[in-house]
Design an enzyme around this catalytic site. Structure first.
Site, mmCIF file in Angstrom:
data_model
loop_
_atom_site.group_PDB
_atom_site.id
_atom_site.type_symbol
_atom_site.label_atom_id
_atom_site.label_comp_id
_atom_site.label_asym_id
_atom_site.label_seq_id
_atom_site.Cartn_x
_atom_site.Cartn_y
_atom_site.Cartn_z
ATOM 1 N N LYS A 13 0.877 -1.192 -0.064
ATOM 2 C CA LYS A 13 0.085 0.092 -0.138
ATOM 3 C C LYS A 13 0.896 1.321 -0.135
ATOM 4 O O LYS A 13 0.747 2.024 -0.527
ATOM 5 C CB LYS A 13 -0.906 -0.025 1.188
ATOM 6 C CG LYS A 13 -1.905 -1.181 1.491
ATOM 7 C CD LYS A 13 -2.901 -0.948 2.510
ATOM 8 C CE LYS A 13 -2.404 -0.885 3.898
ATOM 9 N NZ LYS A 13 -1.718 -2.382 4.203
ATOM 10 N N ARG A 88 -9.085 0.983 9.303
ATOM 11 C CA ARG A 88 -8.784 -0.350 9.566
ATOM 12 C C ARG A 88 -9.605 -1.105 10.190
ATOM 13 O O ARG A 88 -9.523 -2.262 10.770
ATOM 14 C CB ARG A 88 -7.331 -0.484 10.360
ATOM 15 C CG ARG A 88 -6.230 -0.666 9.477
ATOM 16 C CD ARG A 88 -5.065 -0.615 10.473
ATOM 17 N NE ARG A 88 -3.955 -1.230 10.073
ATOM 18 C CZ ARG A 88 -2.789 -0.718 9.495
ATOM 19 N NH1 ARG A 88 -2.774 0.497 9.110
ATOM 20 N NH2 ARG A 88 -1.642 -1.556 9.409
ATOM 21 N N ARG A 127 12.305 -6.693 5.059
ATOM 22 C CA ARG A 127 12.429 -5.223 4.393
ATOM 23 C C ARG A 127 13.259 -4.355 5.181
ATOM 24 O O ARG A 127 12.956 -4.405 6.416
ATOM 25 C CB ARG A 127 10.995 -4.671 4.214
ATOM 26 C CG ARG A 127 10.052 -4.148 5.201
ATOM 27 C CD ARG A 127 8.739 -3.697 4.782
ATOM 28 N NE ARG A 127 7.999 -3.470 5.707
ATOM 29 C CZ ARG A 127 6.738 -3.110 5.802
ATOM 30 N NH1 ARG A 127 6.217 -2.688 4.720
ATOM 31 N NH2 ARG A 127 5.860 -2.637 6.728
ATOM 32 N N ARG A 161 11.903 -1.773 10.665
ATOM 33 C CA ARG A 161 10.552 -1.166 11.445
ATOM 34 C C ARG A 161 10.778 -2.473 12.579
ATOM 35 O O ARG A 161 11.031 -3.427 12.389
ATOM 36 C CB ARG A 161 9.370 -1.324 10.739
ATOM 37 C CG ARG A 161 8.847 0.023 9.851
ATOM 38 C CD ARG A 161 7.790 -0.078 9.149
ATOM 39 N NE ARG A 161 6.797 -0.685 9.988
ATOM 40 C CZ ARG A 161 5.498 -0.703 9.131
ATOM 41 N NH1 ARG A 161 5.424 -0.205 8.107
ATOM 42 N NH2 ARG A 161 4.359 -1.097 9.950
ATOM 43 N N ARG A 172 -0.071 -8.958 13.415
ATOM 44 C CA ARG A 172 -0.499 -7.799 12.481
ATOM 45 C C ARG A 172 -1.493 -8.645 11.497
ATOM 46 O O ARG A 172 -2.598 -7.940 11.208
ATOM 47 C CB ARG A 172 0.681 -7.177 11.637
ATOM 48 C CG ARG A 172 1.299 -6.233 12.646
ATOM 49 C CD ARG A 172 2.627 -5.736 12.386
ATOM 50 N NE ARG A 172 2.558 -5.050 11.109
ATOM 51 C CZ ARG A 172 3.722 -4.921 10.129
ATOM 52 N NH1 ARG A 172 4.727 -5.379 10.438
ATOM 53 N NH2 ARG A 172 3.449 -4.132 9.058
#
Ligand code: AMP
Length: 217
Positions: A13, A88, A127, A161, A172
């Protein structure tokens, strides 16, 4: 043009939002980025949010709604907004509707980026980003050209992160299934939801997203 990007963590996203922002002169409003800024600044909201984010859970609706409402007003002067990571939950989707009506903003596209769970875990686990310019990389899928040096700005500092570890990623994903996936029928019923296959190269996925936004308003 105002767009909502929906989809699980790791669907891409944020990456797609940045491309849309640039090409269409929109403002990316990412509640995740806003919360990370609050954490960095050490604000009261940041301190509350940090524990919740590190656990992979969702920050309470009232805090999120207040935060995004403020930022929507700052988007004036651009061609519109891309909501990334918001709404969300069902209460957030309802609050957004009220906000849009009140601010007289029309929602043009709600795009759901679809991606399989096993791919999400692999994507998120590797990532990292440049600490200076924010360019995004991945250990396996998109390493820097020279090891330890950012391709875009030459910086040698990178960040990962704290919620991209396997355990938090699982939480998550569970939060997505339980709290966020139920809002998909809400937008489907309004007739505004369009799906995009999130598998493939970034530019390939972007072409699919662009087809939708260019076909509409
Ligand atoms: P993201 O960068 O969108 O993956 O968000 C990172 C984390 O921030 C999430 O796992 C949540 O803890 C929190 N967060 C971001 N956006 C929201 C939201 N709209 N509602 C509740 N929590 C959020």
């Amino acid at each position: 043009m105002n767009v909502i990007l929906l989809g699980p963590p790791g669907a891409g996203k944020g990456t797609q939002a940045k491309q849309l922002e640039e090409e269409f002169n929109l403002v990316q409003l990412s509640t995740g980025d806003m919360l990370r800024e609050e954490v960095k600044a050490g604000s009261e909201l940041g301190q509350t949010a940090k524990k919740i984010m590190d656990a992979g859970e969702l920050v309470p609706d009232d805090l999120i709604i207040a935060m995004i409402s403020d930022r929507m007003d700052q988007a004036e002067g651009k061609n519109g907004v891309i909501l990334d990571g918001f709404p969300r939950t069902t209460p957030q989707a309802e609050a957004l509707d009220a906000m849009l009506t009140e601010k007289n903003i029309q929602l043009d596209h709600v795009i759901q980026i679809e991606i399989a769970e096993e791919i999400i875990v692999a994507r998120l686990s590797g990532r990292f980003g440049c600490a200076k310019c924010g360019a995004g990389y991945h250990d396996e899928f998109k390493p820097t050209q020279i090891e330890g040096v950012c391709d875009d700005c030459g910086s040698t500092e990178f960040i990962r992160r704290s919620d991209d570890n396997p355990e938090t990623v699982r939480n998550r994903l569970a939060a997505y299934e339980k709290q966020t996936a139920p809002i998909l029928p809400y937008y489907a019923a309004k007739g505004t939801l369009q799906k995009v296959d999130g598998l493939g190269e970034i530019d390939e996925v972007y072409r699919r997203v662009k087809e939708i936004v260019s076909g509409g308003s």
